[in-house]
Design a protein around this motif. Structure first.
Motif, PDB file in Angstrom:
ATOM      1  N   TYR A 199      19.348  77.881  74.068  1.00  0.00           N
ATOM      2  CA  TYR A 199      17.982  77.757  74.742  1.00  0.00           C
ATOM      3  C   TYR A 199      17.533  76.250  74.658  1.00  0.00           C
ATOM      4  CZ  TYR A 199      17.099  82.823  75.593  1.00  0.00           C
ATOM      5  OH  TYR A 199      17.024  84.243  76.266  1.00  0.00           O
ATOM      6  N   ASN A 200      17.827  76.077  73.453  1.00  0.00           N
ATOM      7  CA  ASN A 200      17.358  74.549  73.316  1.00  0.00           C
ATOM      8  C   ASN A 200      18.175  73.501  73.998  1.00  0.00           C
ATOM      9  OD1 ASN A 200      16.255  71.976  72.242  1.00  0.00           O
ATOM     10  ND2 ASN A 200      17.153  72.312  70.308  1.00  0.00           N
ATOM     11  N   ILE A 201      19.500  73.803  73.879  1.00  0.00           N
ATOM     12  CA  ILE A 201      20.704  72.929  74.554  1.00  0.00           C
ATOM     13  C   ILE A 201      20.089  72.982  76.044  1.00  0.00           C
ATOM     14  CG2 ILE A 201      22.935  72.778  75.335  1.00  0.00           C
ATOM     15  CD1 ILE A 201      23.545  73.686  72.172  1.00  0.00           C
ATOM     16  N   LEU A 202      20.111  73.860  76.576  1.00  0.00           N
ATOM     17  CA  LEU A 202      19.942  74.201  78.234  1.00  0.00           C
ATOM     18  C   LEU A 202      18.468  73.764  78.720  1.00  0.00           C
ATOM     19  CD1 LEU A 202      21.932  77.617  78.579  1.00  0.00           C
ATOM     20  CD2 LEU A 202      22.646  75.101  79.024  1.00  0.00           C
ATOM     21  N   ASP A 203      17.745  73.191  77.508  1.00  0.00           N
ATOM     22  CA  ASP A 203      16.434  72.792  77.899  1.00  0.00           C
ATOM     23  C   ASP A 203      15.392  73.766  78.402  1.00  0.00           C
ATOM     24  OD1 ASP A 203      16.648  70.021  76.913  1.00  0.00           O
ATOM     25  OD2 ASP A 203      17.358  69.323  78.974  1.00  0.00           O
ATOM     26  N   ILE A 204      15.418  75.019  77.651  1.00  0.00           N
ATOM     27  CA  ILE A 204      14.556  76.112  78.102  1.00  0.00           C
ATOM     28  C   ILE A 204      13.665  75.985  77.125  1.00  0.00           C
ATOM     29  CG2 ILE A 204      14.079  78.667  78.520  1.00  0.00           C
ATOM     30  CD1 ILE A 204      17.245  78.845  79.277  1.00  0.00           C
ATOM     31  N   LYS A 205      12.249  75.586  77.528  1.00  0.00           N
ATOM     32  CA  LYS A 205      11.091  75.253  76.747  1.00  0.00           C
ATOM     33  C   LYS A 205      10.493  76.426  76.394  1.00  0.00           C
ATOM     34  CE  LYS A 205      11.949  70.718  77.071  1.00  0.00           C
ATOM     35  NZ  LYS A 205      12.919  70.285  76.005  1.00  0.00           N
ATOM     36  N   PHE A 206      10.437  76.833  75.148  1.00  0.00           N
ATOM     37  CA  PHE A 206       9.469  77.712  74.614  1.00  0.00           C
ATOM     38  C   PHE A 206       9.207  77.414  73.045  1.00  0.00           C
ATOM     39  CE2 PHE A 206      13.727  79.094  73.550  1.00  0.00           C
ATOM     40  CZ  PHE A 206      13.719  79.483  72.314  1.00  0.00           C
ATOM     41  N   ASN A 207       8.045  78.155  72.802  1.00  0.00           N
ATOM     42  CA  ASN A 207       7.625  78.154  71.334  1.00  0.00           C
ATOM     43  C   ASN A 207       8.356  78.805  70.256  1.00  0.00           C
ATOM     44  OD1 ASN A 207       6.522  77.388  68.833  1.00  0.00           O
ATOM     45  ND2 ASN A 207       4.229  77.968  69.410  1.00  0.00           N
ATOM     46  N   ILE A 208       9.411  78.182  69.424  1.00  0.00           N
ATOM     47  CA  ILE A 208      10.249  78.811  68.726  1.00  0.00           C
ATOM     48  C   ILE A 208       9.602  79.518  67.681  1.00  0.00           C
ATOM     49  CG2 ILE A 208      10.742  77.058  67.226  1.00  0.00           C
ATOM     50  CD1 ILE A 208      13.773  77.914  67.307  1.00  0.00           C
ATOM     51  N   ASN A 209       8.320  79.467  67.263  1.00  0.00           N
ATOM     52  CA  ASN A 209       7.444  79.938  66.231  1.00  0.00           C
ATOM     53  C   ASN A 209       7.431  81.216  66.654  1.00  0.00           C
ATOM     54  OD1 ASN A 209       8.234  77.671  64.286  1.00  0.00           O
ATOM     55  ND2 ASN A 209       6.179  76.537  65.199  1.00  0.00           N
TER      56      ASN A 209
ATOM     57  N   PHE B 149      22.915  91.760  57.856  1.00  0.00           N
ATOM     58  CA  PHE B 149      21.725  90.860  58.117  1.00  0.00           C
ATOM     59  C   PHE B 149      22.079  89.244  58.387  1.00  0.00           C
ATOM     60  CE2 PHE B 149      18.665  88.087  55.771  1.00  0.00           C
ATOM     61  CZ  PHE B 149      17.417  88.552  56.438  1.00  0.00           C
ATOM     62  N   VAL B 150      22.987  88.609  57.503  1.00  0.00           N
ATOM     63  CA  VAL B 150      23.244  87.506  57.972  1.00  0.00           C
ATOM     64  C   VAL B 150      23.870  87.287  59.321  1.00  0.00           C
ATOM     65  CG1 VAL B 150      24.980  85.452  57.179  1.00  0.00           C
ATOM     66  CG2 VAL B 150      23.730  87.044  55.239  1.00  0.00           C
ATOM     67  N   SER B 151      24.504  88.109  59.693  1.00  0.00           N
ATOM     68  CA  SER B 151      25.431  87.887  61.133  1.00  0.00           C
ATOM     69  C   SER B 151      24.115  87.841  62.088  1.00  0.00           C
ATOM     70  CB  SER B 151      26.537  88.750  61.466  1.00  0.00           C
ATOM     71  OG  SER B 151      25.911  90.318  61.372  1.00  0.00           O
ATOM     72  N   THR B 152      23.360  88.833  62.027  1.00  0.00           N
ATOM     73  CA  THR B 152      22.122  88.924  62.741  1.00  0.00           C
ATOM     74  C   THR B 152      21.096  87.776  62.738  1.00  0.00           C
ATOM     75  OG1 THR B 152      22.160  91.333  62.673  1.00  0.00           O
ATOM     76  CG2 THR B 152      20.191  90.507  63.558  1.00  0.00           C
ATOM     77  N   VAL B 153      20.887  87.221  61.772  1.00  0.00           N
ATOM     78  CA  VAL B 153      19.985  85.845  61.700  1.00  0.00           C
ATOM     79  C   VAL B 153      20.618  84.835  62.439  1.00  0.00           C
ATOM     80  CG1 VAL B 153      19.305  84.299  60.051  1.00  0.00           C
ATOM     81  CG2 VAL B 153      18.770  86.882  59.623  1.00  0.00           C
ATOM     82  N   PHE B 154      21.870  84.848  61.996  1.00  0.00           N
ATOM     83  CA  PHE B 154      22.795  83.617  62.879  1.00  0.00           C
ATOM     84  C   PHE B 154      23.095  83.543  64.138  1.00  0.00           C
ATOM     85  CE2 PHE B 154      23.844  82.289  58.429  1.00  0.00           C
ATOM     86  CZ  PHE B 154      23.829  80.852  58.748  1.00  0.00           C
ATOM     87  N   THR B 155      23.094  85.033  64.350  1.00  0.00           N
ATOM     88  CA  THR B 155      23.134  85.234  66.318  1.00  0.00           C
ATOM     89  C   THR B 155      22.136  84.830  66.999  1.00  0.00           C
ATOM     90  OG1 THR B 155      24.803  87.094  65.694  1.00  0.00           O
ATOM     91  CG2 THR B 155      23.764  86.974  67.919  1.00  0.00           C
ATOM     92  N   ILE B 156      20.912  85.358  66.297  1.00  0.00           N
ATOM     93  CA  ILE B 156      19.357  84.959  66.727  1.00  0.00           C
ATOM     94  C   ILE B 156      19.140  83.363  66.974  1.00  0.00           C
ATOM     95  CG2 ILE B 156      17.006  85.194  66.447  1.00  0.00           C
ATOM     96  CD1 ILE B 156      17.369  88.121  65.363  1.00  0.00           C
ATOM     97  N   THR B 157      19.496  82.881  65.565  1.00  0.00           N
ATOM     98  CA  THR B 157      19.583  81.360  65.588  1.00  0.00           C
ATOM     99  C   THR B 157      20.372  80.569  66.623  1.00  0.00           C
ATOM    100  OG1 THR B 157      19.059  81.679  63.376  1.00  0.00           O
ATOM    101  CG2 THR B 157      19.743  79.570  63.994  1.00  0.00           C
TER     102      THR B 157
ATOM    103  N   PHE C  58       8.592  83.280  68.664  1.00  0.00           N
ATOM    104  CA  PHE C  58       9.485  84.275  68.737  1.00  0.00           C
ATOM    105  C   PHE C  58      10.306  84.398  67.358  1.00  0.00           C
ATOM    106  CE2 PHE C  58       9.083  83.007  73.083  1.00  0.00           C
ATOM    107  CZ  PHE C  58       8.735  84.293  73.310  1.00  0.00           C
ATOM    108  N   MET C  59      10.953  83.341  66.815  1.00  0.00           N
ATOM    109  CA  MET C  59      11.581  83.360  65.690  1.00  0.00           C
ATOM    110  C   MET C  59      11.053  83.992  64.349  1.00  0.00           C
ATOM    111  SD  MET C  59      14.763  82.653  65.018  1.00  0.00           S
ATOM    112  CE  MET C  59      15.898  82.025  63.788  1.00  0.00           C
ATOM    113  N   GLY C  60       9.740  83.518  64.104  1.00  0.00           N
ATOM    114  CA  GLY C  60       9.166  83.969  62.975  1.00  0.00           C
ATOM    115  C   GLY C  60       8.929  85.485  62.908  1.00  0.00           C
ATOM    116  N   PRO C  61       8.332  86.045  64.088  1.00  0.00           N
ATOM    117  CA  PRO C  61       8.430  87.602  63.940  1.00  0.00           C
ATOM    118  C   PRO C  61       9.664  88.372  63.680  1.00  0.00           C
ATOM    119  CG  PRO C  61       6.773  86.749  65.528  1.00  0.00           C
ATOM    120  CD  PRO C  61       7.534  85.526  65.186  1.00  0.00           C
ATOM    121  N   ALA C  62      10.545  87.692  64.646  1.00  0.00           N
ATOM    122  CA  ALA C  62      11.822  88.256  64.606  1.00  0.00           C
ATOM    123  C   ALA C  62      12.365  88.320  63.273  1.00  0.00           C
ATOM    124  CB  ALA C  62      12.753  87.773  65.391  1.00  0.00           C
TER     125      ALA C  62
END
Length: 175
Positions: A114-124, A100-108, A126-130
Motif C-alpha cells: 500500500y505504501n509503494i502504491l501511494d495508498i494513503k492511510f494511517n498505518i497505526n 505467527f511469524v508468517s502472518t505478521v510478515f504477510t500483513i507487513t 490498522f497495524m496496531g490492533p492487528a
C-alpha cells in the motif's frame, strides 16, 4: 486443530508465493529499455521500499513453508505415548511460532505494498490492533503447551536429581 492450521499455513504460503511474483508497479515490458523484464520500481526512488516488500514476502513464505513442514510432521507422527511428552508439544509450538511469524510478515508486506502504491492511510489504526489481536491469539494458543513443557522439564530434572542421589547412596553402601 492441526488440520485447520495446516490449511491456514498452506493458504498463507500460497498468498506469499503469489505476492513474490506479482510485484507492485509491474515489470518493464518495453523491449528497447535497458531494464527490460526488470521491475519498474527497481531503478527508481522506491527501490528500497520494493526490496523491503520482497524481503517481507520472502520471510513470510519461508515461515509459512516451515510451519507447513512442522504440521505435516505432526500429522505423520506415530502418536506413541512417549511422543506426547516433548516431541509433539515442541513441534506444535514450533509450527505455531512459524505460522505467527508468517502472518505478521504477510500483513507487513501488505502494508508496504500500500505504501509503494501511494495508498494513503494511517498505518497505526490498522497495524496496531492487528498485531495486538495476533499476539493475543498466539499466546492464548501456545500458553498451555509451553506451561506443560515447563513443568514436564522441571519434573524431569528434579526426578533425575533424586535418582542420582539415590544411586550415589546405593554406590556408597556397596563400596
Amino acid at each position: 486443530m492441526n488440520s485447520g492450521l495446516l490449511l491456514t499455513s498452506a493458504l498463507i504460503g500460497t498468498v506469499n508465493y503469489a505476492a513474490v511474483f506479482t510485484i507492485p508497479g509491474g515489470i518493464d515490458q518495453d523491449r528497447k529499455s535497458p531494464y527490460f523484464s526488470h521491475p519498474i520500481l527497481y531503478h527508481s526512488p522506491r527501490e528500497k521500499d520494493l526490496l523491503l516488500f520482497l524481503w517481507y514476502t520472502g520471510v513470510g513464505l519461508f515461515s509459512a513453508l516451515l510451519a507447513l513442514v512442522a504440521m505435516v510432521a505432526i500429522q505423520l507422527s506415530r502418536f506413541c505415548s512417549n511422543d506426547f511428552y516433548m516431541a509433539l508439544p515442541f513441534r506444535f509450538v514450533a509450527a505455531l511460532t512459524s505460522l505467527f511469524v508468517s502472518t505478521v510478515f504477510t500483513i507487513t508486506a501488505c502494508f508496504k505494498a500500500y505504501n509503494i502504491l501511494d495508498i494513503k492511510f494511517n498505518i497505526n489504526v490498522f497495524m496496531g490492533p492487528a498485531f495486538y489481536v495476533l499476539c493475543l491469539v498466539y499466546f492464548d494458543t501456545v500458553y498451555l503447551t509451553l506451561n506443560y513443557m515447563y513443568f514436564a522439564l522441571r519434573c524431569s530434572f528434579s526426578y533425575k536429581g533424586q535418582e542420582m542421589s539415590e544411586t550415589s547412596e546405593l554406590l556408597g553402601r556397596v563400596f
